[in-house]
Design an enzyme around this catalytic site. Structure first.
Site, PDB file in Angstrom:
ATOM      1  N   SER A 180       0.492  -1.269   0.029  1.00 47.92           N
ATOM      2  CA  SER A 180       0.086   0.036  -0.035  1.00 47.92           C
ATOM      3  C   SER A 180       0.845   1.330  -0.032  1.00 47.92           C
ATOM      4  CB  SER A 180      -0.917  -0.086   1.390  1.00 47.92           C
ATOM      5  OG  SER A 180      -0.134  -0.054   2.321  1.00 47.92           O
ATOM      6  N   HIS A 216      -5.344  -2.933  -3.271  1.00 44.61           N
ATOM      7  CA  HIS A 216      -4.731  -1.931  -4.260  1.00 44.61           C
ATOM      8  C   HIS A 216      -4.681  -2.735  -5.524  1.00 44.61           C
ATOM      9  CE1 HIS A 216      -4.085   1.560  -1.565  1.00 44.61           C
ATOM     10  NE2 HIS A 216      -3.792   0.503  -0.670  1.00 44.61           N
ATOM     11  N   LYS A 247     -11.342   1.413  -2.303  1.00 46.20           N
ATOM     12  CA  LYS A 247     -10.269   2.295  -3.086  1.00 46.20           C
ATOM     13  C   LYS A 247     -10.538   2.249  -4.353  1.00 46.20           C
ATOM     14  CE  LYS A 247      -7.435   1.779   0.768  1.00 46.20           C
ATOM     15  NZ  LYS A 247      -6.739   0.612   1.434  1.00 46.20           N
TER      16      LYS A 247
HETATM   17  C1  LIG Z   1      -6.676   0.589   2.680  1.00 46.99           C
HETATM   18  C2  LIG Z   1      -6.064  -0.973   3.151  1.00 46.99           C
HETATM   19  C3  LIG Z   1      -6.734  -1.655   3.779  1.00 46.99           C
HETATM   20  C4  LIG Z   1      -8.109  -1.009   4.713  1.00 46.99           C
HETATM   21  O1  LIG Z   1      -9.012  -0.801   4.060  1.00 46.99           O
HETATM   22  P1  LIG Z   1     -10.176  -0.052   4.597  1.00 46.99           P
HETATM   23  O2  LIG Z   1     -11.455  -0.196   3.606  1.00 46.99           O
HETATM   24  O3  LIG Z   1      -9.750   1.364   3.944  1.00 46.99           O
HETATM   25  O4  LIG Z   1     -10.470  -0.040   5.986  1.00 46.99           O
HETATM   26  C5  LIG Z   1      -6.506  -3.042   4.187  1.00 46.99           C
HETATM   27  N1  LIG Z   1      -5.325  -3.329   3.542  1.00 46.99           N
HETATM   28  C6  LIG Z   1      -4.836  -2.751   2.640  1.00 46.99           C
HETATM   29  C7  LIG Z   1      -3.707  -3.206   1.777  1.00 46.99           C
HETATM   30  C8  LIG Z   1      -4.899  -1.399   2.135  1.00 46.99           C
HETATM   31  O5  LIG Z   1      -4.173  -0.705   1.680  1.00 46.99           O
END
Ligand SMILES: *Cc1c(COP(=O)(O)O)cnc(C)c1O
Length: 392
Positions: A180, A216, A247
């Site tokens: 991330s 992602h 995302k």
């Molecule tokens: C953003 C993210 C999460 C958390 O997701 P949310 O829906 O924002 O709580 C989990 N794992 C990864 C790799 C992320 O980038």
């Protein structure tokens, strides 16, 4: 007591403050009455404001109201929840899927539920904080392998299997698909091969699991279908694909996709699923519309790739990065925390929004630039111009 600690955080440059928007999320945002070109959003495809997503969501508000009113196991879910799960399973090539309220809740709910005392979790050292917390909540032992180091992973699995005479013991390999902060991609083909080679030595089918956090990757890799599609890996019953709607899908919430048994197990044991109010139908409906858009036309995913290539090539030409990035996440590392904050501040003065990421969000201080399908050539040129004139 906290005042002293806060002073220390400030002194170390690690103090952070919230900056809220006065506008919708997008390539241009308004903060404190000023317009910025935004390079900090994970809304990679620009779906958070897509008319089809907004229409689907308002229609669901009219029909189902807002709050879910109870957990899913009581009366919190709607028929939309079930159809989104059906759709997600198909999208990910899995037998079944389950919605979670967020990616954070998915990782902290799923990992403790699929592991127990005596099991061993193998986790990449740069996995997302929610995976780390999920491992902490699990009763299994967690071994951390060096970032993307498949030989290290293989060695650790070998050591653990040599130790154990316990056939019941389960091994679980856990990795982000796209990391991330640095935006690099996990070597999933090699990880898959390592898992397969060890799996064949272990008799019970449920003794080896591969858990992929595709937060992602979903909407970005593999024509939007995610990391497994990107690598051409067929989803198997021993692979669990977790992902988020928050995302690239521009919505909110998360999912697990896997075998029917795994999903039924999660429904019955995953605490973040059982003990939390279901997502509102409008969020579910927005995610559904986003998946439809990605499935029906590849334009957005392709446009994103085009923008990502345009920006990363230009950043290589100007010496800001060394290699082309594989995803829309482009880390710039000017060096010290001080230089990182200075660069971010200089960009801010030039109406470019690219906040500094610092520990504990990342290992090293960096500007984490994210490009989206909605950035124009001009937006990208403005960023490059601002970066060049901020060099020190
Ligand atoms: C953003 C993210 C999460 C958390 O997701 P949310 O829906 O924002 O709580 C989990 N794992 C990864 C790799 C992320 O980038």
């Amino acid at each position: 007591m906290f005042a002293d600690k806060l002073i220390k955080l400030r002194r170390e440059g690690l103090h952070r403050a919230i900056k809220d928007r006065q506008s919708a999320q997008g390539p241009r945002i308004c903060i404190d009455g000023r317009e910025f070109i935004n390079f900090s959003s994970n809304d990679y495809l620009g779906l958070a404001n897509h008319p089809a997503v907004l229409t689907a969501s308002s229609k669901a508000v009219k029909e189902f109201g807002f709050g879910g009113g109870a957990s899913r196991l009581l009366s919190g879910g709607t028929v939309l929840h079930e159809s989104l799960e059906h759709k997600t399973a198909g999208f990910k090539g899995a037998e079944a899927a389950l919605i979670f309220n967020s990616g954070y809740m998915a990782n902290t709910g799923i990992i403790p539920s699929i592991s127990e005392a005596g099991d061993v979790i193998f986790s990449d050292e740069l996995n997302h904080a929610s995976i780390i917390d999920g491992c902490r909540l699990s009763k299994a032992k967690t071994l951390v392998y060096r970032h993307k180091d498949v030989d290290h992973l293989n060695g650790l699995i070998k050591e653990e299997s040599a130790k154990s005479a316990d056939a019941q013991k389960r091994f679980i390999v856990v990795t982000d698909s796209v990391f991330s902060m640095d935006g690099d991609i996990a070597p999933l083909k090699e990880i898959f091969d390592v898992c397969t080679s060890h799996k064949s030595r272990i008799s019970a089918d449920s003794s080896f699991l591969l858990y992929i956090d595709d937060a992602h990757g979903t909407g970005v890799l593999g024509r939007g279908r995610g990391a497994l599609a990107h690598f051409g890996i067929r989803p198997e019953p021993w692979i669990i694909q977790m992902g988020t709607f928050s995302k690239a899908l521009g919505s909110f919430g998360a999912f697990a996709a896997g075998s029917k048994d795994v999903i039924e197990w999660l429904i019955n044991t995953s605490r973040s699923f059982m003990f939390s109010t279901a997502l509102p139908a409008c969020a579910v409906s927005a995610s559904m519309a986003a998946l439809d858009l990605i499935e029906d036309n590849h334009y957005l995913v392709e446009k994103l790739k085009e923008n990502q290539d345009m920006l990363s090539s230009a950043l290589i030409d100007t010496g800001f990065i060394a290699v082309r990035t594989e995803t829309p996440i482009i880390p710039l590392k000017p060096g010290s925390l001080r230089d990182t904050l200075k660069l971010s501040g200089a960009l801010f003065e030039k109406d470019i929004y690219a906040p500094a990421i610092r520990p504990p969000s990342s290992r090293e201080p960096m500007l984490r630039l994210t490009v989206t399908a909605l950035h124009t050539e001009n937006d990208i040129a403005s960023l490059l111009h601002a970066l060049k004139s901020s060099r020190f």
